[in-house]
Design a protein around this motif. Structure first.
Motif, PDB file in Angstrom:
ATOM      1  N   VAL A   1       7.477  13.200  -2.148  1.00 33.72           N
ATOM      2  CA  VAL A   1       6.256  13.985  -1.969  1.00 33.72           C
ATOM      3  C   VAL A   1       6.688  15.345  -1.450  1.00 33.72           C
ATOM      4  O   VAL A   1       7.382  15.442  -0.436  1.00 33.72           O
ATOM      5  CB  VAL A   1       5.276  13.324  -0.979  1.00 33.72           C
ATOM      6  N   SER A   2       6.336  16.392  -2.160  1.00 31.73           N
ATOM      7  CA  SER A   2       6.698  17.758  -1.782  1.00 31.73           C
ATOM      8  C   SER A   2       5.422  18.542  -1.503  1.00 31.73           C
ATOM      9  O   SER A   2       4.477  18.487  -2.299  1.00 31.73           O
ATOM     10  CB  SER A   2       7.483  18.433  -2.914  1.00 31.73           C
ATOM     11  N   VAL A   3       5.386  19.233  -0.380  1.00 32.38           N
ATOM     12  CA  VAL A   3       4.185  19.985   0.008  1.00 32.38           C
ATOM     13  C   VAL A   3       4.570  21.370   0.510  1.00 32.38           C
ATOM     14  O   VAL A   3       5.700  21.610   0.918  1.00 32.38           O
ATOM     15  CB  VAL A   3       3.388  19.255   1.113  1.00 32.38           C
ATOM     16  N   ARG A   4       3.608  22.269   0.459  1.00 29.75           N
ATOM     17  CA  ARG A   4       3.738  23.547   1.144  1.00 29.75           C
ATOM     18  C   ARG A   4       2.683  23.543   2.248  1.00 29.75           C
ATOM     19  O   ARG A   4       1.483  23.507   1.983  1.00 29.75           O
ATOM     20  CB  ARG A   4       3.504  24.729   0.199  1.00 29.75           C
ATOM     21  N   ARG A   5       3.143  23.564   3.486  1.00 26.73           N
ATOM     22  CA  ARG A   5       2.209  23.519   4.609  1.00 26.73           C
ATOM     23  C   ARG A   5       1.415  24.818   4.693  1.00 26.73           C
ATOM     24  O   ARG A   5       1.802  25.843   4.108  1.00 26.73           O
ATOM     25  CB  ARG A   5       2.978  23.292   5.917  1.00 26.73           C
ATOM     26  N   PRO A   6       0.297  24.795   5.422  1.00 28.54           N
ATOM     27  CA  PRO A   6      -0.506  26.011   5.561  1.00 28.54           C
ATOM     28  C   PRO A   6       0.262  27.206   6.125  1.00 28.54           C
ATOM     29  O   PRO A   6      -0.077  28.349   5.845  1.00 28.54           O
ATOM     30  CB  PRO A   6      -1.617  25.572   6.525  1.00 28.54           C
ATOM     31  N   ASP A   7       1.330  26.931   6.911  1.00 26.93           N
ATOM     32  CA  ASP A   7       2.125  28.025   7.472  1.00 26.93           C
ATOM     33  C   ASP A   7       3.190  28.522   6.500  1.00 26.93           C
ATOM     34  O   ASP A   7       4.015  29.372   6.846  1.00 26.93           O
ATOM     35  CB  ASP A   7       2.781  27.607   8.785  1.00 26.93           C
ATOM     36  N   GLY A   8       3.197  27.992   5.255  1.00 26.01           N
ATOM     37  CA  GLY A   8       4.144  28.449   4.243  1.00 26.01           C
ATOM     38  C   GLY A   8       5.430  27.649   4.200  1.00 26.01           C
ATOM     39  O   GLY A   8       6.280  27.896   3.336  1.00 26.01           O
ATOM     40  N   LEU A   9       5.602  26.684   5.092  1.00 24.59           N
ATOM     41  CA  LEU A   9       6.828  25.902   5.147  1.00 24.59           C
ATOM     42  C   LEU A   9       6.821  24.824   4.068  1.00 24.59           C
ATOM     43  O   LEU A   9       5.848  24.085   3.917  1.00 24.59           O
ATOM     44  CB  LEU A   9       6.966  25.241   6.514  1.00 24.59           C
ATOM     45  N   HIS A  10       7.890  24.750   3.309  1.00 26.16           N
ATOM     46  CA  HIS A  10       8.038  23.698   2.312  1.00 26.16           C
ATOM     47  C   HIS A  10       8.607  22.458   2.975  1.00 26.16           C
ATOM     48  O   HIS A  10       9.577  22.525   3.724  1.00 26.16           O
ATOM     49  CB  HIS A  10       8.973  24.143   1.193  1.00 26.16           C
ATOM     50  N   GLN A  11       8.011  21.313   2.697  1.00 22.32           N
ATOM     51  CA  GLN A  11       8.527  20.044   3.187  1.00 22.32           C
ATOM     52  C   GLN A  11       8.616  19.062   2.029  1.00 22.32           C
ATOM     53  O   GLN A  11       7.750  19.034   1.155  1.00 22.32           O
ATOM     54  CB  GLN A  11       7.629  19.458   4.277  1.00 22.32           C
ATOM     55  N   ARG A  12       9.658  18.266   2.073  1.00 20.10           N
ATOM     56  CA  ARG A  12       9.831  17.249   1.039  1.00 20.10           C
ATOM     57  C   ARG A  12      10.156  15.932   1.709  1.00 20.10           C
ATOM     58  O   ARG A  12      11.040  15.858   2.558  1.00 20.10           O
ATOM     59  CB  ARG A  12      10.945  17.651   0.078  1.00 20.10           C
ATOM     60  N   TYR A  13       9.445  14.887   1.307  1.00 20.57           N
ATOM     61  CA  TYR A  13       9.637  13.549   1.843  1.00 20.57           C
ATOM     62  C   TYR A  13      10.240  12.670   0.754  1.00 20.57           C
ATOM     63  O   TYR A  13       9.717  12.595  -0.360  1.00 20.57           O
ATOM     64  CB  TYR A  13       8.300  12.947   2.297  1.00 20.57           C
ATOM     65  N   THR A  14      11.333  12.004   1.074  1.00 23.47           N
ATOM     66  CA  THR A  14      12.027  11.149   0.118  1.00 23.47           C
ATOM     67  C   THR A  14      12.008   9.720   0.628  1.00 23.47           C
ATOM     68  O   THR A  14      12.451   9.456   1.750  1.00 23.47           O
ATOM     69  CB  THR A  14      13.485  11.603  -0.076  1.00 23.47           C
ATOM     70  N   THR A  15      11.506   8.798  -0.171  1.00 25.61           N
ATOM     71  CA  THR A  15      11.465   7.389   0.198  1.00 25.61           C
ATOM     72  C   THR A  15      12.394   6.594  -0.711  1.00 25.61           C
ATOM     73  O   THR A  15      12.252   6.629  -1.933  1.00 25.61           O
ATOM     74  CB  THR A  15      10.037   6.825   0.088  1.00 25.61           C
ATOM     75  N   SER A  16      13.362   5.908  -0.114  1.00 24.87           N
ATOM     76  CA  SER A  16      14.318   5.107  -0.871  1.00 24.87           C
ATOM     77  C   SER A  16      13.772   3.700  -1.083  1.00 24.87           C
ATOM     78  O   SER A  16      13.440   3.006  -0.123  1.00 24.87           O
ATOM     79  CB  SER A  16      15.656   5.030  -0.124  1.00 24.87           C
ATOM     80  N   LEU A  17      13.676   3.290  -2.347  1.00 22.79           N
ATOM     81  CA  LEU A  17      13.183   1.960  -2.682  1.00 22.79           C
ATOM     82  C   LEU A  17      14.309   1.033  -3.135  1.00 22.79           C
ATOM     83  O   LEU A  17      14.064  -0.053  -3.644  1.00 22.79           O
ATOM     84  CB  LEU A  17      12.111   2.051  -3.776  1.00 22.79           C
ATOM     85  N   GLY A  18      15.556   1.484  -2.976  1.00 26.69           N
ATOM     86  CA  GLY A  18      16.696   0.641  -3.280  1.00 26.69           C
ATOM     87  C   GLY A  18      16.970   0.520  -4.763  1.00 26.69           C
ATOM     88  O   GLY A  18      16.560   1.349  -5.573  1.00 26.69           O
ATOM     89  N   ILE A  19      17.668  -0.545  -5.137  1.00 28.08           N
ATOM     90  CA  ILE A  19      18.095  -0.782  -6.510  1.00 28.08           C
ATOM     91  C   ILE A  19      17.465  -2.078  -6.999  1.00 28.08           C
ATOM     92  O   ILE A  19      17.442  -3.080  -6.297  1.00 28.08           O
ATOM     93  CB  ILE A  19      19.622  -0.875  -6.597  1.00 28.08           C
ATOM     94  N   VAL A  20      16.967  -2.062  -8.209  1.00 31.64           N
ATOM     95  CA  VAL A  20      16.314  -3.239  -8.773  1.00 31.64           C
ATOM     96  C   VAL A  20      17.358  -4.229  -9.265  1.00 31.64           C
ATOM     97  O   VAL A  20      18.257  -3.861 -10.013  1.00 31.64           O
ATOM     98  CB  VAL A  20      15.401  -2.843  -9.943  1.00 31.64           C
ATOM     99  N   SER A  21      17.259  -5.469  -8.838  1.00 33.17           N
ATOM    100  CA  SER A  21      18.166  -6.507  -9.292  1.00 33.17           C
ATOM    101  C   SER A  21      17.602  -7.159 -10.549  1.00 33.17           C
ATOM    102  O   SER A  21      16.502  -7.716 -10.535  1.00 33.17           O
ATOM    103  CB  SER A  21      18.362  -7.573  -8.211  1.00 33.17           C
ATOM    104  N   ALA A  22      18.358  -7.071 -11.638  1.00 30.50           N
ATOM    105  CA  ALA A  22      17.906  -7.657 -12.892  1.00 30.50           C
ATOM    106  C   ALA A  22      17.950  -9.180 -12.857  1.00 30.50           C
ATOM    107  O   ALA A  22      17.244  -9.845 -13.592  1.00 30.50           O
ATOM    108  CB  ALA A  22      18.763  -7.142 -14.044  1.00 30.50           C
ATOM    109  N   ARG A  23      18.804  -9.741 -12.001  1.00 33.70           N
ATOM    110  CA  ARG A  23      18.972 -11.194 -11.966  1.00 33.70           C
ATOM    111  C   ARG A  23      17.939 -11.867 -11.074  1.00 33.70           C
ATOM    112  O   ARG A  23      17.376 -12.899 -11.433  1.00 33.70           O
ATOM    113  CB  ARG A  23      20.371 -11.549 -11.471  1.00 33.70           C
TER     114      ARG A  23
END
Length: 368
Positions: free
Chosen positions: A163-185
């Protein structure tokens, strides 16, 4: 191809305070709220200080742009080392999206989408740096995976949400959420491993990166070389010239093939960009009349939206051995209702050490 794993990708993940929503205002309010409820299952949020970001931007200067290339080689490794303590899990088989015929020919579908892209206005307050995104990307192999058979079985692909946002004060913030790796087995998710710390990343961990304000960036430019993502033109001929020039620069993430430059370059940039309607229209215009571009039909993208798929096949020599050729399939997905460029997909047609027909890299973006 069997598609039962697609449901695994879209299944509920561990509780976290930032989730995708069809209500963009709700997502933004959740991020900007200072008094959100804390729960035991709430993911860890790591804040990267401005000083660290300044150093990162300095490293991305034109003089060391090879570092940018290296970060994208093998499908944008970033934080992609997998948890090597789970050798019994076969991970990363992400099936390609399923397409169905629409009864249209290619030019008819392109003309209709282009008209929609031109007549649809950008959302109120549109900002190309404010978006939510799902990213699937090829990762490094675990240390325990050694043989060719194991390599082909593992083919790890990590899943992230942004999720990437530009705050009202002009600051860019980016939130990264790791969901891991999908196991096919097993259908389980295997935690990734942080490249810098060597520690496993708990599923659902959210990292907040604080970027520079526009003013701070302008000040930094006065004293240091600063790499910036180039602006994407919204005129077809200018866009064509830029992507071809970028691809010809010899960076490791690009093949230098002018015929696939549009897909390669924009597929990379989609990781940090939500296209405008005008930019989407320019891409559609460049696809018109190209007999090497196929119209694959309609699909449901990885955010659940209907879209039309256009693809190109290419052979790519990733190393110094000319006999080592990767056969890849690049695809763009455009929104059926608006003509907006919603997604990029890279599928392994014939790639040594990777599950054939599996998605290696995928970027799906939506405005907040």
């Amino acid at each position: 191809m069997e598609t039962n794993l697609e449901s695994l990708l879209r299944s509920a993940d561990p509780a976290r305070d930032i989730t995708f929503s069809s209500n963009g205002a709700e997502v933004l309010a959740n991020i900007l709220s200072d008094d959100s409820k804390k729960q035991e299952s709430e993911p860890t949020v790591k804040v990267v200080p401005l000083s660290s970001v300044r150093s990162q931007r300095k490293l991305l200067s034109p003089r060391v742009v090879w570092g940018v290339a290296a970060a994208f080689v093998v499908g944008v490794l970033a934080v992609g080392l997998t948890w090597f303590n789970t050798p019994q899990a076969t991970a990363g088989l992400v099936p390609a999206l399923i397409t169905t015929p629409t009864g249209q020919d290619r030019e008819e579908a392109l003309d209709a989408l282009l008209a929609k892209a031109r007549e649809t206005k950008d959302p109120t307050g549109f900002d190309e740096q404010a978006y939510q995104m799902k990213n699937l990307r090829e990762s490094s192999l675990p240390k325990r995976v050694a043989s060719i058979e194991e390599t082909e079985a593992f083919s790890p692909v990590s899943e992230y949400e942004y999720v990437s946002v530009r705050r009202p004060d002009g600051l860019h913030q980016r939130y990264t959420t790791s969901l891991g790796i999908v196991s096919a087995r097993t259908g389980e998710r295997i935690p990734d491993q942080d490249v810098e710390t060597g520690k496993r990343i708990p599923l659902g961990t959210t990292t907040k990166t604080i970027e520079l304000t526009d003013t701070e960036l302008a000040e930094l430019k006065k004293t240091e070389p600063v790499w910036e993502r180039p602006q994407i033109p919204d005129i077809a001929k200018d866009l064509d010239a830029q992507v071809r020039s970028t691809s010809e620069n010899g960076l490791a993430m690009y093949s230098g093939n002018p015929d696939t430059a549009l897909f390669e370059v924009l597929g990379f940039h989609l990781q940090d960009w939500n296209p405008s309607q005008a930019q989407s229209a320019a891409v559609l215009q460049l696809l018109q009349g190209r007999t090497d571009i196929t119209f694959d039909g309609e699909t449901t993208d990885r955010m659940g939206r209907a879209g039309l798929v256009f693809s190109i096949d290419q052979n790519y020599v990733p190393g110094y051995d000319p006999n080592n050729v990767d056969a890849l399939r690049y695809s763009f997905i455009f929104d059926t209702a608006t003509g907006h460029l919603n997604a990029f997909e890279e599928v392994a047609v014939d790639v040594d050490g990777f599950v054939q027909g599996g998605t290696r890299n995928s970027v799906t973006v939506a405005p907040l």
